[in-house]
Design a protein around this motif. Structure first.
Motif, short mmCIF file in Angstrom:
data_model
loop_
_atom_site.label_atom_id
_atom_site.label_comp_id
_atom_site.label_asym_id
_atom_site.label_seq_id
_atom_site.Cartn_x
_atom_site.Cartn_y
_atom_site.Cartn_z
N ARG A 236 0.88 -1.09 0.01
CA ARG A 236 0.17 -0.14 -0.01
C ARG A 236 1.07 1.36 0.08
O ARG A 236 1.75 1.19 0.88
CB ARG A 236 -1.00 -0.04 1.17
CG ARG A 236 -2.06 -1.06 1.34
CD ARG A 236 -2.55 -1.19 2.67
NE ARG A 236 -1.82 -1.35 3.58
CZ ARG A 236 -1.40 -2.51 4.02
NH1 ARG A 236 -2.05 -3.71 3.57
NH2 ARG A 236 -0.79 -2.75 5.34
N HIS B 189 1.32 5.62 0.40
CA HIS B 189 0.74 6.56 1.16
C HIS B 189 1.59 7.71 0.68
O HIS B 189 2.55 8.03 0.90
CB HIS B 189 0.80 6.58 2.47
CG HIS B 189 0.41 5.24 2.98
ND1 HIS B 189 -1.34 5.15 3.21
CD2 HIS B 189 0.69 3.73 3.21
CE1 HIS B 189 -1.49 3.71 3.92
NE2 HIS B 189 -0.35 3.14 3.77
N ASP C 184 1.57 14.82 0.25
CA ASP C 184 1.24 15.75 -0.67
C ASP C 184 2.40 16.58 -1.34
O ASP C 184 3.15 17.36 -0.69
CB ASP C 184 0.20 16.85 0.21
CG ASP C 184 -0.41 17.75 -0.96
OD1 ASP C 184 0.12 17.84 -1.97
OD2 ASP C 184 -1.25 18.59 -0.39
N GLY D 13 -1.88 10.84 2.14
CA GLY D 13 -3.17 10.27 1.69
C GLY D 13 -2.68 9.11 0.82
O GLY D 13 -1.78 8.83 0.13
N ARG D 14 -3.77 8.02 1.13
CA ARG D 14 -3.55 6.64 0.44
C ARG D 14 -3.60 6.79 -1.10
O ARG D 14 -4.41 7.44 -1.75
CB ARG D 14 -4.68 5.73 0.71
CG ARG D 14 -4.64 4.37 0.11
CD ARG D 14 -3.38 3.54 0.78
NE ARG D 14 -3.60 2.22 0.06
CZ ARG D 14 -4.32 1.14 0.43
NH1 ARG D 14 -5.39 1.30 1.51
NH2 ARG D 14 -4.24 -0.05 -0.38
N LEU D 15 -2.44 6.45 -1.76
CA LEU D 15 -2.38 6.59 -3.26
C LEU D 15 -2.90 5.28 -3.92
O LEU D 15 -2.49 4.10 -3.48
CB LEU D 15 -0.90 6.53 -3.59
CG LEU D 15 -0.53 6.72 -4.99
CD1 LEU D 15 -1.03 8.27 -5.46
CD2 LEU D 15 0.94 6.74 -5.21
N ARG D 16 -4.10 5.59 -4.54
CA ARG D 16 -4.65 4.23 -5.19
C ARG D 16 -4.85 4.50 -6.79
O ARG D 16 -4.90 5.77 -7.22
CB ARG D 16 -6.22 4.25 -4.71
CG ARG D 16 -6.18 4.17 -3.40
CD ARG D 16 -7.60 4.11 -3.04
NE ARG D 16 -8.01 4.19 -1.50
CZ ARG D 16 -7.94 2.86 -0.63
NH1 ARG D 16 -8.15 1.70 -1.28
NH2 ARG D 16 -8.16 3.14 0.61
N PRO E 20 -5.72 10.65 -4.14
CA PRO E 20 -5.54 10.50 -2.61
C PRO E 20 -6.35 11.68 -1.79
O PRO E 20 -6.45 12.66 -2.35
CB PRO E 20 -4.11 10.76 -2.62
CG PRO E 20 -3.50 11.52 -3.54
CD PRO E 20 -4.46 11.30 -4.75
N PHE F 276 -6.03 13.73 1.28
CA PHE F 276 -5.06 13.88 2.22
C PHE F 276 -5.37 14.15 3.67
O PHE F 276 -6.42 15.00 3.75
CB PHE F 276 -3.90 15.27 1.81
CG PHE F 276 -3.30 14.87 0.48
CD1 PHE F 276 -2.38 13.92 0.50
CD2 PHE F 276 -3.66 15.43 -0.56
CE1 PHE F 276 -1.49 13.66 -0.53
CE2 PHE F 276 -2.88 15.04 -2.09
CZ PHE F 276 -1.76 14.23 -1.81
#
Length: 350
Positions: free
Chosen positions: A218, A220, A223, A238-241, A246, A248
């Motif tokens: 996962r 993250h 910013d 923020g989770r990077l998907r 994301p 933040f």
């Protein structure tokens, strides 16, 4: 009023400064954080931003850059110093807590014009870091959050009031990061750690960092538009998907990456001073990667000496066993609260 003086080029000292200010405010003491880079002209800040990207992308560049680093005080315009000193003269902070040695000539110049000031020099690393080279002649009471020479934790800053997560409640997860600028070799070890049966939380500093497509990994993202000299808060994370941008999270009372640290079995990282502080207050062991300079080498040696961490090479040679991490967690448990709290020391001497 306490003035906390940090530098944005070293989040391992900037974030502890933010933490100290929060702990002081919780106890009713006004505190303000001032970042050295806010005094620099735009061209110098642009260079700093470019260095951050280059150091993140290639650790060899970072190691070379550290050896030739210069004091940014030389680039501060006189009119910016005049504005700063006028502000201090108006607000009259009673004490300065200095987290970067580059501040010391500035505070000394201010003291020359206004009389004696109370200066606390806070070393986050276990030996003097590069910003404190050639600063022993400046006045100030020195405090250390770690001491490699004595093998102790002389003073500390609480990261959170929450107790460490009990070991049985932690998932088989590791947190990998490279400190505030994302430097180091942490991104080189993802495949072998997943192969050893661990899930990974990886701190990214640009979307291109997400190179492994595996549900066990996962990412993250810090910013990329956040800079400490333009923002008074903690680094947003923020989770990077792949399918959504994301969201933040700023973090209240502490930086959001600490929430990942608390629930991990270990942090795999170079041994920066801020990372030591997170390890101490979460009772999360460090798996120690190649250090960024001699001060981080001494940090690594201290954490091994105290039983709080293990080098990546040693852990790999043993087969990445979880029980080695459990022993380090046990050694860490309670250690944070046995160290004198810098917040209390500052309040007691007011």
């Amino acid at each position: 009023m306490i003035e906390v003086l940090t530098s944005g080029v070293a989040l391992g000292v900037h974030v502890p400064g933010l933490l100290l200010a929060d702990r002081l405010r919780e106890r009713g003491m006004p505190a303000r954080v001032t970042v050295l880079e806010r005094l620099l002209p735009p061209a110098k800040l642009a260079t700093t931003r470019a260095m951050k990207v280059a150091f993140h992308r290639d650790f060899r560049v970072a190691l070379t850059g550290q050896r030739i680093a210069t004091n940014p005080f030389d680039a501060v315009p006189d009119d910016r110093l005049d504005e700063l000193f006028a502000d201090w003269s108006t607000r009259r902070p009673r004490r300065f807590v200095v987290f970067s040695g580059y501040w010391l000539p500035i505070v000394a110049r201010y003291a020359d014009g206004c009389g004696d000031v109370d200066v606390i020099v806070c070393h986050v690393d276990s030996v003097a870091s590069p910003s404190f080279r050639d600063t022993t002649t400046y006045a100030g009471t020195r405090v250390w959050l770690a001491d490699a020479d004595r093998g102790t934790i002389p003073t500390t800053i609480p990261v959170s009031h929450a107790p460490p997560v009990p070991w049985p409640e932690r998932d088989r997860t590791l947190l990998l990061h490279g400190g505030g600028w994302g430097m180091g070799t942490y991104r080189e070890h993802l495949a072998e750690l997943v192969g050893a049966g661990y899930s990974l939380d990886v701190v990214a500093h640009e979307p291109a960092d997400a190179t492994v497509d595996d549900p066990a990994v996962r990412y993250h993202l810090v910013d990329p538009d956040w800079h400490p000299w333009a923002d008074d808060g903690y680094p947003p994370l923020g989770r990077l998907r792949p399918d959504n941008p994301p969201v933040f999270v700023r973090g209240t009372g502490h930086h959001p990456s600490f929430d990942l640290t608390r629930t991990s079995m270990a942090v795999v990282s170079k041994p920066g001073g801020g990372t030591l502080l997170d390890s101490l207050w979460s009772a999360t062991p460090l798996v120690l990667l190649k250090p960024f300079g001699d001060h981080e080498r001494r940090n690594s040696e201290l954490w091994q000496r105290l039983g709080f961490g293990i080098t990546f090479e040693d852990w790999r040679d043993r087969g990445f066993p979880a029980d080695a991490l459990a022993r380090a967690h046990t050694a860490l448990s309670g250690a944070a609260r046995r160290a004198p709290d810098l917040t209390e020391l500052l309040l007691a001497s007011r």
